[in-house]
Scaffold this motif. Structure first.
Motif, PDB file in Angstrom:
ATOM      1  N   ALA A  42      62.786 109.466 -28.233  1.00 54.18           N
ATOM      2  CA  ALA A  42      62.840 110.101 -26.907  1.00 54.18           C
ATOM      3  C   ALA A  42      62.054 111.405 -26.923  1.00 54.18           C
ATOM      4  N   LYS A  92      68.903 117.535 -36.280  1.00 51.25           N
ATOM      5  CA  LYS A  92      68.240 116.656 -35.298  1.00 51.25           C
ATOM      6  C   LYS A  92      66.848 117.185 -34.989  1.00 51.25           C
ATOM      7  N   GLY A 142      80.182 113.579 -34.794  1.00 48.60           N
ATOM      8  CA  GLY A 142      80.140 112.721 -33.611  1.00 48.60           C
ATOM      9  C   GLY A 142      80.396 113.453 -32.302  1.00 48.60           C
ATOM     10  N   VAL A 176      75.533 112.895 -23.211  1.00 50.79           N
ATOM     11  CA  VAL A 176      74.636 112.218 -22.276  1.00 50.79           C
ATOM     12  C   VAL A 176      75.082 112.695 -20.892  1.00 50.79           C
ATOM     13  N   GLU A 218      66.796 116.102 -24.809  1.00 48.81           N
ATOM     14  CA  GLU A 218      65.855 114.982 -24.841  1.00 48.81           C
ATOM     15  C   GLU A 218      66.031 114.007 -23.698  1.00 48.81           C
ATOM     16  N   GLU A 219      64.993 113.259 -23.510  1.00 51.21           N
ATOM     17  CA  GLU A 219      64.906 112.214 -22.503  1.00 51.21           C
ATOM     18  C   GLU A 219      66.011 111.176 -22.714  1.00 51.21           C
ATOM     19  N   PHE A 220      66.581 110.696 -21.618  1.00 51.73           N
ATOM     20  CA  PHE A 220      67.581 109.624 -21.665  1.00 51.73           C
ATOM     21  C   PHE A 220      66.854 108.287 -21.832  1.00 51.73           C
ATOM     22  N   LEU A 221      67.247 107.534 -22.855  1.00 56.73           N
ATOM     23  CA  LEU A 221      66.621 106.235 -23.096  1.00 56.73           C
ATOM     24  C   LEU A 221      67.523 105.129 -22.589  1.00 56.73           C
ATOM     25  N   LYS A 240      80.871 102.499 -29.738  1.00 55.40           N
ATOM     26  CA  LYS A 240      81.193 103.923 -29.921  1.00 55.40           C
ATOM     27  C   LYS A 240      82.313 104.438 -29.015  1.00 55.40           C
ATOM     28  N   ILE A 295      66.930 106.666 -32.074  1.00 57.42           N
ATOM     29  CA  ILE A 295      67.892 107.613 -31.480  1.00 57.42           C
ATOM     30  C   ILE A 295      68.263 108.656 -32.518  1.00 57.42           C
ATOM     31  N   GLU A 296      68.586 108.186 -33.708  1.00 57.17           N
ATOM     32  CA  GLU A 296      69.015 109.128 -34.747  1.00 57.17           C
ATOM     33  C   GLU A 296      68.946 108.438 -36.098  1.00 57.17           C
ATOM     34  N   GLU A 304      71.664  99.334 -27.715  1.00 54.51           N
ATOM     35  CA  GLU A 304      71.652 100.035 -29.008  1.00 54.51           C
ATOM     36  C   GLU A 304      71.902  99.069 -30.154  1.00 54.51           C
ATOM     37  N   MET A 348      67.381 102.531 -29.996  1.00 57.09           N
ATOM     38  CA  MET A 348      67.521 102.066 -28.616  1.00 57.09           C
ATOM     39  C   MET A 348      66.414 101.054 -28.405  1.00 57.09           C
ATOM     40  N   VAL A 372      69.865 114.245 -22.194  1.00 52.56           N
ATOM     41  CA  VAL A 372      70.731 114.219 -23.379  1.00 52.56           C
ATOM     42  C   VAL A 372      70.636 115.560 -24.108  1.00 52.56           C
ATOM     43  N   VAL A 376      76.778 115.285 -29.270  1.00 55.85           N
ATOM     44  CA  VAL A 376      75.835 114.668 -28.334  1.00 55.85           C
ATOM     45  C   VAL A 376      76.477 114.509 -26.956  1.00 55.85           C
ATOM     46  N   LYS A 430      71.857 117.734 -27.494  1.00 52.90           N
ATOM     47  CA  LYS A 430      72.378 117.526 -28.848  1.00 52.90           C
ATOM     48  C   LYS A 430      72.434 118.834 -29.630  1.00 52.90           C
TER      49      LYS A 430
HETATM   50  P1  AMP Z   1      75.051 110.218 -31.992  1.00 48.05           P
HETATM   51  O1  AMP Z   1      76.295 111.069 -32.039  1.00 48.05           O
HETATM   52  O2  AMP Z   1      73.800 110.910 -32.349  1.00 48.05           O
HETATM   53  O3  AMP Z   1      75.299 108.884 -32.664  1.00 48.05           O
HETATM   54  O4  AMP Z   1      74.840 109.836 -30.463  1.00 48.05           O
HETATM   55  C1  AMP Z   1      75.920 109.323 -29.764  1.00 48.05           C
HETATM   56  C2  AMP Z   1      75.452 108.354 -28.725  1.00 48.05           C
HETATM   57  O5  AMP Z   1      74.733 109.039 -27.698  1.00 48.05           O
HETATM   58  C3  AMP Z   1      74.463 107.298 -29.209  1.00 48.05           C
HETATM   59  O6  AMP Z   1      75.076 106.250 -29.870  1.00 48.05           O
HETATM   60  C4  AMP Z   1      73.858 106.870 -27.889  1.00 48.05           C
HETATM   61  O7  AMP Z   1      74.724 105.991 -27.226  1.00 48.05           O
HETATM   62  C5  AMP Z   1      73.811 108.153 -27.105  1.00 48.05           C
HETATM   63  N1  AMP Z   1      72.454 108.736 -27.120  1.00 48.05           N
HETATM   64  C6  AMP Z   1      71.943 109.609 -28.016  1.00 48.05           C
HETATM   65  N2  AMP Z   1      70.663 109.927 -27.695  1.00 48.05           N
HETATM   66  C7  AMP Z   1      70.372 109.235 -26.574  1.00 48.05           C
HETATM   67  C8  AMP Z   1      69.206 109.145 -25.731  1.00 48.05           C
HETATM   68  N3  AMP Z   1      68.099 109.851 -25.963  1.00 48.05           N
HETATM   69  N4  AMP Z   1      69.265 108.330 -24.660  1.00 48.05           N
HETATM   70  C9  AMP Z   1      70.379 107.638 -24.371  1.00 48.05           C
HETATM   71  N5  AMP Z   1      71.509 107.678 -25.113  1.00 48.05           N
HETATM   72  C10 AMP Z   1      71.507 108.470 -26.199  1.00 48.05           C
END
Ligand code: AMP
Ligand code: GLY
Length: 422
Positions: free
Chosen positions: A118, A103, A150, A155, A184-187, A213, A281-282, A191, A272, A141, A153, A143
């Motif tokens: 973010a 990441k 999965g 939040v 990181e910043e919460f967005l 999810k 986001i990723e 999604e 996002m 957030v 992460v 990570k």
């Molecule tokens: P990931 O495991 O990377 O798919 O992240 C899991 C979930 O975390 C994502 O699908 C988003 O719902 C949430 N997420 C990740 N990064 C952020 C972010 N910066 N702001 C808000 N939600 C996030």
């Protein structure tokens, strides 16, 4: 052409089903496969982690293309070993797979090329990460840097939760030398995901989807690998799609090429949709699971030339055709997933598939006693319809007809889109 497919989930079953329909296919083989994949492919007993053995097998069996479904073998460098042996492969090199595998790498790429994402900081020291969290606001957030199936992460709604997540990233499974965390910043926003088939230079738009999810209805419960999806994603209008291609995908491909790691394969762009525009986001460096299942149900074109063009480095002549229908998939999971769950429970019967409904196997095995559930996510009941509502009705009718009593599923897949359609 003979094709070897790597993987054992619903994503790979959908790919096998689609590849097997290609007029170009000679023999389709799969490692390790599953009982659904076995309906379309010859299962080969090889270890996915043994890249050298796979390369030898490909040479001995005149394999013209290897399609790698999951991320782990990509991050481990399977595509590099196969490419060195002269075997065309759909899926990025180890260096390009860092887009999913690290990441921190991806965030730095975004900074370098002005890609909207973010705001963030990287830390390799737990104390510094804790100080940073203590000095900032919530939600925030956290990570873990590497692949975490999965689970990497968090939040965090409170500082305590954020600190606990930072600590977890430097301990246990994620810890050890080289451990790193991104804070990181919460967005805020909705999604959605966008997919592109990439040849190292060019990105061919390959559809959109929305995943669900959380484990339970109304987005409650723990995060999972995905409990259901539909395609195309309603908020991904043509204008939003063009903006994502221009502001996110194209600079990423250019950046990867100039970093000496051109990206070939499918790029999964997790977005996002914020008030100020789409933000990354990723990235994932493979098809989504279960997003692939809905994409394959909608794809009218032969998938094999598309995968092959990416492997051979030129997608420029391709114009994939899609059905006008919506597709939706409901994941049937074993009770307890994503925590611990029972293995070996009997799936007594499945409704028959047709042109508008198809069940993909995600975590099943064939035993002397019949079909059993062996994974967390077990079946992907997938349907199409003129509207998301119609696709959902068809999928849920089939879910009710599955005779397996130890599973659960969300009853609200596609709910937001259905509300908007009404
Ligand atoms: P990931 O495991 O990377 O798919 O992240 C899991 C979930 O975390 C994502 O699908 C988003 O719902 C949430 N997420 C990740 N990064 C952020 C972010 N910066 N702001 C808000 N939600 C996030
Ligand atoms: N469904 C989410 C993923 O494949 O990562």
């Amino acid at each position: 052409m003979n094709v070897l497919l790597i993987g054992s989930g619903g994503r790979e079953h959908a790919l096998a089903w689609k590849i097997a329909q290609s007029p170009e296919i000679g023999e389709l083989l799969a490692v390790p496969g599953n009982p659904g994949i076995a309906e379309h492919a010859r299962i080969v007993q090889l270890d996915v982690a043994d890249a050298a053995a796979l390369a030898t097998f490909c040479a001995d069996n005149a394999i013209g293309l290897v399609v790698i479904g999951p991320e782990q073998p990509l991050v481990d460098g399977l595509a590099d070993v196969l490419a060195e042996a002269g075997i065309p492969v759909f899926g990025p090199s180890r260096a390009a797979a860092r887009l999913e595998g690290s990441k921190g790498f991806t965030k730095d790429l975004c900074t370098l090329h002005d890609i909207p994402t973010a705001r963030y900081r990287r830390f390799s020291d737990a104390a510094q990460a804790r100080d940073y969290v203590n000095a900032g606001g919530v939600p925030i957030v956290v990570k873990a840097d590497g692949l975490a199936a999965g689970k990497g992460v968090t939040v965090a709604e409170t500082r305590e939760e954020a600190i606990a997540a930072v600590n977890a990233c430097f301990e246990g499974d994620f810890g050890g030398p080289g451990a790193e965390v991104v804070v990181e910043e919460f967005l805020e926003g909705e999604e959605a995901s966008l997919f592109c088939i990439c040849d190292g230079e060019r990105a061919l738009f390959f559809g959109t989807a929305q995943d669900h999810k959380r484990a339970f209805d109304r987005d409650r419960g723990p995060n999972t690998g995905g409990m259901g999806a539909y395609s195309p994603a309603l908020p991904m209008t043509d204008a939003v799609t063009r903006r994502v291609m221009r502001e996110i995908v194209e600079p990423t491909l250019a950046g990867m090429k100039s970093a000496g790691a051109p990206f070939r394969g499918v790029l999964y762009v997790g977005l996002m949709l914020t008030e100020t525009g789409p933000k990354l986001i990723e990235y994932n460096v493979r098809f989504g699971d279960p997003e692939c299942q809905v994409l394959m149900m909608r794809l009218k074109s032969d998938v094999l030339p598309i995968l092959l063009a990416a492997a051979n480095g030129d997608v420029s002549g391709l114009r994939p055709e899609w059905s006008d229908e919506r597709a939706l998939t409901v994941v049937m999971a074993a009770d307890g997933y994503p925590g611990t769950y029972a293995r070996g429970t009997a799936i007594r019967s499945l409704p028959g598939s047709g042109p508008q409904m198809r069940i993909f196997h995600a975590g099943t095995s064939r035993t002397d006693a019949g079909l059993v559930a062996t994974g967390g996510r077990v079946l992907n009941v997938t349907a199409t319809g003129t509207t998301v509502k119609e696709a959902a009705r068809r999928a849920y009718e089939a879910v009710e007809a599955v005779d397996w009593t130890e599973g659960f599923w969300r009853t609200d897949i596609g709910h937001r889109a259905i509300m908007t359609e009404a």
